[in-house]
Design a protein around this motif. Structure first.
Motif, PDB file in Angstrom:
ATOM      1  N   PHE A  96       0.841  -1.194   0.000  1.00  0.00           N
ATOM      2  CA  PHE A  96       0.000   0.000   0.000  1.00  0.00           C
ATOM      3  C   PHE A  96       0.879   1.248   0.000  1.00  0.00           C
ATOM      4  CE2 PHE A  96      -3.437  -2.461   2.557  1.00  0.00           C
ATOM      5  CZ  PHE A  96      -3.837  -3.115   1.404  1.00  0.00           C
ATOM      6  N   SER A  97       0.327   2.353  -0.478  1.00  0.00           N
ATOM      7  CA  SER A  97       1.038   3.625  -0.381  1.00  0.00           C
ATOM      8  C   SER A  97       1.113   4.042   1.082  1.00  0.00           C
ATOM      9  CB  SER A  97       0.320   4.695  -1.201  1.00  0.00           C
ATOM     10  OG  SER A  97      -0.909   5.051  -0.569  1.00  0.00           O
ATOM     11  N   ARG A  98       2.012   4.964   1.378  1.00  0.00           N
ATOM     12  CA  ARG A  98       2.136   5.430   2.762  1.00  0.00           C
ATOM     13  C   ARG A  98       0.831   6.024   3.266  1.00  0.00           C
ATOM     14  NH1 ARG A  98       5.029   3.901   6.750  1.00  0.00           N
ATOM     15  NH2 ARG A  98       6.724   3.694   5.244  1.00  0.00           N
ATOM     16  N   LEU A  99       0.141   6.781   2.414  1.00  0.00           N
ATOM     17  CA  LEU A  99      -1.131   7.381   2.819  1.00  0.00           C
ATOM     18  C   LEU A  99      -2.169   6.298   3.078  1.00  0.00           C
ATOM     19  CD1 LEU A  99      -2.815   9.901   3.309  1.00  0.00           C
ATOM     20  CD2 LEU A  99      -3.341   9.959   0.855  1.00  0.00           C
ATOM     21  N   GLN A 100      -2.203   5.268   2.239  1.00  0.00           N
ATOM     22  CA  GLN A 100      -3.144   4.173   2.456  1.00  0.00           C
ATOM     23  C   GLN A 100      -2.843   3.442   3.762  1.00  0.00           C
ATOM     24  OE1 GLN A 100      -2.565   2.011  -1.213  1.00  0.00           O
ATOM     25  NE2 GLN A 100      -4.373   2.935  -2.187  1.00  0.00           N
ATOM     26  N   GLN A 101      -1.559   3.209   4.035  1.00  0.00           N
ATOM     27  CA  GLN A 101      -1.181   2.554   5.281  1.00  0.00           C
ATOM     28  C   GLN A 101      -1.642   3.376   6.490  1.00  0.00           C
ATOM     29  OE1 GLN A 101       3.054   2.083   5.002  1.00  0.00           O
ATOM     30  NE2 GLN A 101       2.933   0.173   3.853  1.00  0.00           N
ATOM     31  N   GLN A 102      -1.437   4.684   6.428  1.00  0.00           N
ATOM     32  CA  GLN A 102      -1.835   5.542   7.549  1.00  0.00           C
ATOM     33  C   GLN A 102      -3.339   5.533   7.739  1.00  0.00           C
ATOM     34  OE1 GLN A 102       0.004   9.265   6.399  1.00  0.00           O
ATOM     35  NE2 GLN A 102       1.763   8.909   7.739  1.00  0.00           N
ATOM     36  N   ARG A 103      -4.087   5.630   6.649  1.00  0.00           N
ATOM     37  CA  ARG A 103      -5.544   5.659   6.757  1.00  0.00           C
ATOM     38  C   ARG A 103      -6.087   4.347   7.306  1.00  0.00           C
ATOM     39  NH1 ARG A 103      -7.157   8.742   1.036  1.00  0.00           N
ATOM     40  NH2 ARG A 103      -6.682  10.864   1.769  1.00  0.00           N
ATOM     41  N   LEU A 104      -5.537   3.247   6.844  1.00  0.00           N
ATOM     42  CA  LEU A 104      -6.004   1.944   7.328  1.00  0.00           C
ATOM     43  C   LEU A 104      -5.649   1.771   8.808  1.00  0.00           C
ATOM     44  CD1 LEU A 104      -6.023  -1.342   5.384  1.00  0.00           C
ATOM     45  CD2 LEU A 104      -5.256  -1.375   7.750  1.00  0.00           C
ATOM     46  N   ALA A 105      -4.409   2.119   9.176  1.00  0.00           N
ATOM     47  CA  ALA A 105      -3.996   2.001  10.574  1.00  0.00           C
ATOM     48  C   ALA A 105      -4.814   2.931  11.472  1.00  0.00           C
ATOM     49  CB  ALA A 105      -2.510   2.316  10.714  1.00  0.00           C
ATOM     50  N   ASP A 106      -5.091   4.131  10.989  1.00  0.00           N
ATOM     51  CA  ASP A 106      -5.902   5.070  11.772  1.00  0.00           C
ATOM     52  C   ASP A 106      -7.301   4.520  11.993  1.00  0.00           C
ATOM     53  OD1 ASP A 106      -3.782   6.800  11.919  1.00  0.00           O
ATOM     54  OD2 ASP A 106      -4.572   8.251  10.464  1.00  0.00           O
ATOM     55  N   HIS A 107      -7.847   3.859  10.972  1.00  0.00           N
ATOM     56  CA  HIS A 107      -9.177   3.264  11.101  1.00  0.00           C
ATOM     57  C   HIS A 107      -9.156   2.141  12.137  1.00  0.00           C
ATOM     58  CE1 HIS A 107     -13.167   1.936  10.100  1.00  0.00           C
ATOM     59  NE2 HIS A 107     -13.260   2.752   9.063  1.00  0.00           N
ATOM     60  N   LEU A 108      -8.108   1.324  12.112  1.00  0.00           N
ATOM     61  CA  LEU A 108      -7.983   0.253  13.097  1.00  0.00           C
ATOM     62  C   LEU A 108      -7.888   0.826  14.512  1.00  0.00           C
ATOM     63  CD1 LEU A 108      -5.421  -2.081  11.278  1.00  0.00           C
ATOM     64  CD2 LEU A 108      -7.836  -2.603  11.735  1.00  0.00           C
ATOM     65  N   ALA A 109      -7.106   1.878  14.681  1.00  0.00           N
ATOM     66  CA  ALA A 109      -6.948   2.480  16.004  1.00  0.00           C
ATOM     67  C   ALA A 109      -8.245   3.132  16.472  1.00  0.00           C
ATOM     68  CB  ALA A 109      -5.818   3.508  15.977  1.00  0.00           C
ATOM     69  N   ALA A 110      -8.928   3.816  15.561  1.00  0.00           N
ATOM     70  CA  ALA A 110     -10.191   4.466  15.924  1.00  0.00           C
ATOM     71  C   ALA A 110     -11.227   3.447  16.371  1.00  0.00           C
ATOM     72  CB  ALA A 110     -10.727   5.283  14.749  1.00  0.00           C
ATOM     73  N   ASP A 111     -11.176   2.247  15.788  1.00  0.00           N
ATOM     74  CA  ASP A 111     -12.098   1.178  16.161  1.00  0.00           C
ATOM     75  C   ASP A 111     -11.539   0.294  17.274  1.00  0.00           C
ATOM     76  OD1 ASP A 111     -13.763   2.145  14.251  1.00  0.00           O
ATOM     77  OD2 ASP A 111     -13.595   0.466  12.872  1.00  0.00           O
ATOM     78  N   GLN A 112     -10.400   0.722  17.851  1.00  0.00           N
ATOM     79  CA  GLN A 112      -9.761   0.031  18.975  1.00  0.00           C
ATOM     80  C   GLN A 112      -9.430  -1.427  18.647  1.00  0.00           C
ATOM     81  OE1 GLN A 112     -11.825   0.663  22.683  1.00  0.00           O
ATOM     82  NE2 GLN A 112     -11.954   2.854  22.403  1.00  0.00           N
ATOM     83  N   GLN A 113      -8.936  -1.631  17.453  1.00  0.00           N
ATOM     84  CA  GLN A 113      -8.479  -2.964  17.049  1.00  0.00           C
ATOM     85  C   GLN A 113      -7.000  -3.100  17.421  1.00  0.00           C
ATOM     86  OE1 GLN A 113     -10.659  -5.419  15.679  1.00  0.00           O
ATOM     87  NE2 GLN A 113     -11.972  -3.846  16.585  1.00  0.00           N
ATOM     88  N   TRP A 114      -6.764  -3.169  18.732  1.00  0.00           N
ATOM     89  CA  TRP A 114      -5.392  -3.088  19.237  1.00  0.00           C
ATOM     90  C   TRP A 114      -4.571  -4.339  18.930  1.00  0.00           C
ATOM     91  CZ3 TRP A 114      -4.651   1.655  19.591  1.00  0.00           C
ATOM     92  CH2 TRP A 114      -5.609   2.515  20.125  1.00  0.00           C
ATOM     93  N   GLN A 115      -5.212  -5.467  18.754  1.00  0.00           N
ATOM     94  CA  GLN A 115      -4.474  -6.668  18.391  1.00  0.00           C
ATOM     95  C   GLN A 115      -3.857  -6.508  17.008  1.00  0.00           C
ATOM     96  OE1 GLN A 115      -6.707 -10.295  18.785  1.00  0.00           O
ATOM     97  NE2 GLN A 115      -4.997 -11.605  18.205  1.00  0.00           N
ATOM     98  N   ALA A 116      -4.630  -5.933  16.093  1.00  0.00           N
ATOM     99  CA  ALA A 116      -4.114  -5.693  14.743  1.00  0.00           C
ATOM    100  C   ALA A 116      -3.010  -4.640  14.769  1.00  0.00           C
ATOM    101  CB  ALA A 116      -5.250  -5.256  13.821  1.00  0.00           C
ATOM    102  N   ILE A 117      -3.224  -3.579  15.558  1.00  0.00           N
ATOM    103  CA  ILE A 117      -2.197  -2.538  15.675  1.00  0.00           C
ATOM    104  C   ILE A 117      -0.927  -3.124  16.281  1.00  0.00           C
ATOM    105  CG2 ILE A 117      -1.589  -0.395  16.862  1.00  0.00           C
ATOM    106  CD1 ILE A 117      -3.455   0.106  14.577  1.00  0.00           C
TER     107      ILE A 117
END
Length: 392
Positions: A96-117
């Motif tokens: 993924f592009s850097r922007l895509q990586q950030q957006r996906l990771a931000d979505h995981l964090a916002a949804d508190q998917q800490w295992q994935a993070i």
């Protein structure tokens, strides 16, 4: 027939951008032809991936189209199907592009998917940005790891620098925490208090929330939250503050030496109860034996809500209290109060007692600097002119 038509559109090189809507239209009308259309005009579909169906995205992702894989993973995340999303992003995240990586990771964090993070962190894939900052806070990492921009964006501070007491208030309180949930909870407590100040306006003013990481090593000992305040001597404290609220993750709430220890799962009613301890109110349930040995041996008003009738008559209207086991203790009301059961809330009678105690205190409130002195500490005090951060 459809493929022939599209091939005719694709014969002219300049027609790709001209007929891009047609490619997308046919892809939407004929999902089974999405792959063929993609081979004819990949750029046309890549700019319109958000309009495609999940089935079409899946077929393109199976062709290793990175943008379609990203879009498919995000679509599953938005639906809350985290397992399905992970099937698509986990093996292709590095592509993924850097922007895509950030957006996906931000979505995981916002949804508190800490295992994935956590998995991204351990593999060295977690990109710089809000998700990584959230993870740092989640791990109570040192303030040196937290960017000032992120702290400002989320309305907390990383040091005592620039904190100023409000002169219009009777008491100023430092709000401190060692973890992410504490930041959110203290901000909510502050907002709720300011919407309805108790016992009256300008009784207490609260600082911005200060993230201090694990500098004071707070923990639960025998289910009682406590911190190592001997570390306080290493820091510079702003002048004009009276009390500290220190919020950690676990342990029962208590006040000692002008410092409230409270955990981030406890409700606002407990916070208000502990706030009254700052002004000398005692608990109205049975006090610990060690405390009874000295407090219950006194007489008269030993607290705004506790009278020991050893050789004196209790105030008119006061009722027997179970705070002391000597049958000599009295409290202001026959009913349960916020000092006996926090969830009862603050009654008007106790609000007036609280206000009277602020205006005409029976005893001088113990401030946190008094407690530091009792511990033999001599921390520096500043008018917010010294740069200092709670970092290793």
């Amino acid at each position: 027939m459809l493929v022939i038509t599209l091939l005719s559109l694709g014969c002219v090189s300049s027609s790709v951008s001209l007929f891009s809507p047609s490619y997308v239209f046919y892809a939407q009308k004929r999902p089974s032809q999405a792959v063929a259309i993609y081979h004819l005009a990949p750029n046309a579909l890549n700019t319109q991936l958000d309009t495609l169906s999940t089935l079409q995205l899946r077929r393109l992702a199976e062709l290793k189209n990175i943008n379609a894989t990203y879009q498919l993973a995000m679509r599953f995340l938005q639906k809350g199907d985290y397992s399905a999303a992970q099937l698509w992003w986990q093996t292709r995240f590095d592509s993924f592009s850097r922007l895509q990586q950030q957006r996906l990771a931000d979505h995981l964090a916002a949804d508190q998917q800490w295992q994935a993070i956590s998995m991204l962190w351990r593999s060295g894939q977690l990109p710089n940005g809000n998700a990584k900052q959230s993870w740092y806070l989640r791990q109570s990492m040192a303030t040196a790891n937290i960017s000032p921009q992120y702290a400002e964006q989320h309305q907390f501070v990383l040091s005592l620098n620039d904190l100023k007491a409000q002169p219009q208030c009777h008491f100023n309180v430092l709000m401190m925490t060692d973890h992410a949930d504490g930041i959110a909870t203290l901000k909510l407590f502050k907002q709720r208090y300011e919407s309805k100040p108790e016992p009256s306006l300008n009784s207490f003013c609260f600082s911005e929330v200060v993230y201090v990481a694990d500098q004071f090593q707070c923990n639960s000992s025998d289910n009682v939250l406590q911190c190592d305040w001997y570390q306080a001597e290493d820091y510079t404290w702003p002048a004009g503050f009276d009390f500290i609220v220190m919020m950690s993750e676990q342990g029962s709430a208590n006040v000692r030496g002008g410092i409230m220890h409270i955990n981030s799962t406890q409700p606002y009613a407990v916070f208000l109860h502990e706030l009254m301890h700052f002004n000398g109110f005692e608990d109205e349930y049975t006090l610990p034996t060690q405390k009874q040995q000295w407090l219950c041996q006194q007489q008269g008003h030993v607290a705004p809500n506790l009278f020991i009738a050893r050789q004196l008559k209790p105030p008119v209207g006061w009722q027997k209290s179970i705070a002391c086991n000597n049958n000599l203790a009295y409290k202001p009301s026959p009913d349960w109060s916020i000092m006996q059961y926090q969830l009862m809330g603050l009654s008007e009678q106790y609000r007036q007692l609280w206000q009277k105690q602020i205006n005409q205190p029976l005893t001088k409130p113990v401030r946190f600097l008094d407690y530091f002195a009792f511990l033999g500490l001599k921390p520096s005090i500043t008018m917010a002119s010294t740069k200092h951060s709670f970092s290793d």
